[in-house]
Design a protein around this motif. Sequence first.
Motif, mmCIF file in Angstrom:
data_model
loop_
_atom_site.group_PDB
_atom_site.id
_atom_site.type_symbol
_atom_site.label_atom_id
_atom_site.label_comp_id
_atom_site.label_asym_id
_atom_site.label_seq_id
_atom_site.Cartn_x
_atom_site.Cartn_y
_atom_site.Cartn_z
ATOM 1 N N ARG A 123 0.833 -1.201 0.000
ATOM 2 C CA ARG A 123 0.000 0.000 0.000
ATOM 3 C C ARG A 123 0.875 1.262 0.000
ATOM 4 O O ARG A 123 0.605 2.218 -0.745
ATOM 5 C CB ARG A 123 -0.907 0.010 1.227
ATOM 6 C CG ARG A 123 -1.748 1.288 1.342
ATOM 7 C CD ARG A 123 -2.460 1.351 2.678
ATOM 8 N NE ARG A 123 -3.555 0.395 2.740
ATOM 9 C CZ ARG A 123 -4.780 0.631 2.271
ATOM 10 N NH1 ARG A 123 -5.046 1.794 1.692
ATOM 11 N NH2 ARG A 123 -5.716 -0.273 2.389
ATOM 12 N N SER A 124 1.912 1.262 0.812
ATOM 13 C CA SER A 124 2.798 2.420 0.897
ATOM 14 C C SER A 124 3.426 2.736 -0.452
ATOM 15 O O SER A 124 3.498 3.904 -0.860
ATOM 16 C CB SER A 124 3.888 2.151 1.942
ATOM 17 O OG SER A 124 4.828 3.205 1.972
ATOM 18 N N CYS A 149 -3.462 1.312 -9.935
ATOM 19 C CA CYS A 149 -2.944 1.472 -8.573
ATOM 20 C C CYS A 149 -4.067 1.829 -7.604
ATOM 21 O O CYS A 149 -4.144 1.288 -6.492
ATOM 22 C CB CYS A 149 -1.875 2.563 -8.547
ATOM 23 S SG CYS A 149 -0.253 2.039 -9.140
ATOM 24 N N ALA A 150 -4.957 2.746 -8.014
ATOM 25 C CA ALA A 150 -6.078 3.142 -7.156
ATOM 26 C C ALA A 150 -7.018 1.965 -6.922
ATOM 27 O O ALA A 150 -7.557 1.788 -5.823
ATOM 28 C CB ALA A 150 -6.820 4.319 -7.788
ATOM 29 N N ASN A 176 1.185 9.597 -5.627
ATOM 30 C CA ASN A 176 1.505 10.961 -5.211
ATOM 31 C C ASN A 176 2.725 11.533 -5.925
ATOM 32 O O ASN A 176 3.040 12.709 -5.764
ATOM 33 C CB ASN A 176 1.746 11.008 -3.700
ATOM 34 C CG ASN A 176 0.479 10.707 -2.906
ATOM 35 O OD1 ASN A 176 -0.619 11.013 -3.355
ATOM 36 N ND2 ASN A 176 0.628 10.101 -1.742
ATOM 37 N N ILE A 207 -5.632 -0.359 -4.321
ATOM 38 C CA ILE A 207 -5.850 0.153 -2.966
ATOM 39 C C ILE A 207 -7.281 -0.126 -2.506
ATOM 40 O O ILE A 207 -7.523 -0.438 -1.334
ATOM 41 C CB ILE A 207 -5.524 1.657 -2.904
ATOM 42 C CG1 ILE A 207 -4.005 1.853 -3.035
ATOM 43 C CG2 ILE A 207 -6.037 2.283 -1.610
ATOM 44 C CD1 ILE A 207 -3.557 3.295 -3.036
ATOM 45 N N HIS A 221 2.217 1.882 -3.422
ATOM 46 C CA HIS A 221 1.155 2.354 -4.316
ATOM 47 C C HIS A 221 0.870 3.841 -4.069
ATOM 48 O O HIS A 221 0.745 4.624 -5.032
ATOM 49 C CB HIS A 221 -0.124 1.544 -4.093
ATOM 50 C CG HIS A 221 -0.190 0.268 -4.868
ATOM 51 N ND1 HIS A 221 0.596 -0.815 -4.582
ATOM 52 C CD2 HIS A 221 -0.949 -0.100 -5.941
ATOM 53 C CE1 HIS A 221 0.317 -1.796 -5.425
ATOM 54 N NE2 HIS A 221 -0.616 -1.391 -6.254
ATOM 55 N N GLU A 222 0.765 4.213 -2.815
ATOM 56 C CA GLU A 222 0.461 5.609 -2.496
ATOM 57 C C GLU A 222 1.592 6.530 -2.934
ATOM 58 O O GLU A 222 1.345 7.647 -3.394
ATOM 59 C CB GLU A 222 0.207 5.738 -0.990
ATOM 60 C CG GLU A 222 -1.106 5.071 -0.558
ATOM 61 C CD GLU A 222 -1.291 5.052 0.951
ATOM 62 O OE1 GLU A 222 -0.282 5.290 1.672
ATOM 63 O OE2 GLU A 222 -2.417 4.791 1.417
ATOM 64 N N ARG A 223 2.833 6.047 -2.807
ATOM 65 C CA ARG A 223 3.975 6.851 -3.251
ATOM 66 C C ARG A 223 3.923 7.075 -4.763
ATOM 67 O O ARG A 223 4.196 8.173 -5.250
ATOM 68 C CB ARG A 223 5.282 6.172 -2.850
ATOM 69 C CG ARG A 223 6.504 7.034 -3.111
ATOM 70 C CD ARG A 223 7.716 6.557 -2.338
ATOM 71 N NE ARG A 223 8.109 5.200 -2.696
ATOM 72 C CZ ARG A 223 8.072 4.170 -1.869
ATOM 73 N NH1 ARG A 223 7.638 4.324 -0.633
ATOM 74 N NH2 ARG A 223 8.461 2.971 -2.262
#
Length: 290
Positions: A186-187, A252-253, A194, A256, A189-191
Amino acid sequence: MDSKTDLQLRLVRQLLTKIVDGAFETGAHLREIELSQVFGVSRTPLRVALAKVTELGAAERGWGRGLYVKATPEVAEQMLASLPQEDEEQIKEQIARDWFEGQIPREVSESYFRSRYGLGKKSRVLELLSEEGVIVRSPGYGWQFEPTLNSQDSNDASYDFRLLVEPGAILQSSFHYDKVGAASIRSRHERVLNSQTRDLPELFRLDEEFHQFIAECSRNPFVIQAVAQQNKLRRLLEYASLIDTGRLNASCAEHIEILDALDADDQKRAAGAMTRHLLQAKGSPPAFKD
């Protein structure tokens, strides 16, 4: 960056990737002996690669002349995206694109490859393509390409198969959600979501690792093997650069969303999210040639 050899550039890429993935945290000590064992190389090219990483600002000298990680994962990701391709990577991509577009036959001799693409006797291109499952050696001195997703029909058939396997894997009684592994994925993916930059190989790698992670949570060896094979078939698309980066961002979204459902201990909702995710991917195929 002007790297002397493909090996040194490859090591720089691997070092930065370790920082991006969180394997080398900011402030971590970079020890030559340990790194040479991790990457399976001698200390001479590694020393050059570490000097390049320091020159880029991803590492710095500390007390006692030791070398330490300086860059954050976000900064290292930007550095990674700015690196030039190695010569071998460029040739691998050209071979993959030519096969994908039907410009070379499925079965070819080694001399054909060496003549068409100017491969020297010490070139590792064919061996690398073999290791990655794109080609296999035929009897004698020939090679043949593995079946791949190079047509609309094969692409649709692949997703139809995945729709049967992957949502069902989440619903299996043997499914065990690895929360620690999920937090790491998850980390990352969020990186990516962003980040201001988009590194296509990194997006591919993240997508592949996510689906393999879900398969491994099923603890069913046949599911794990099936998903690994589908990931292998998709690798040629990465070389041919035929996947829309925007679609990978949306993917990616969607990943998540699946993780959100699993974090809430709702396997049924996660399976539904996986089904929608695969249908979206099936509906956004590469631009296959007629």
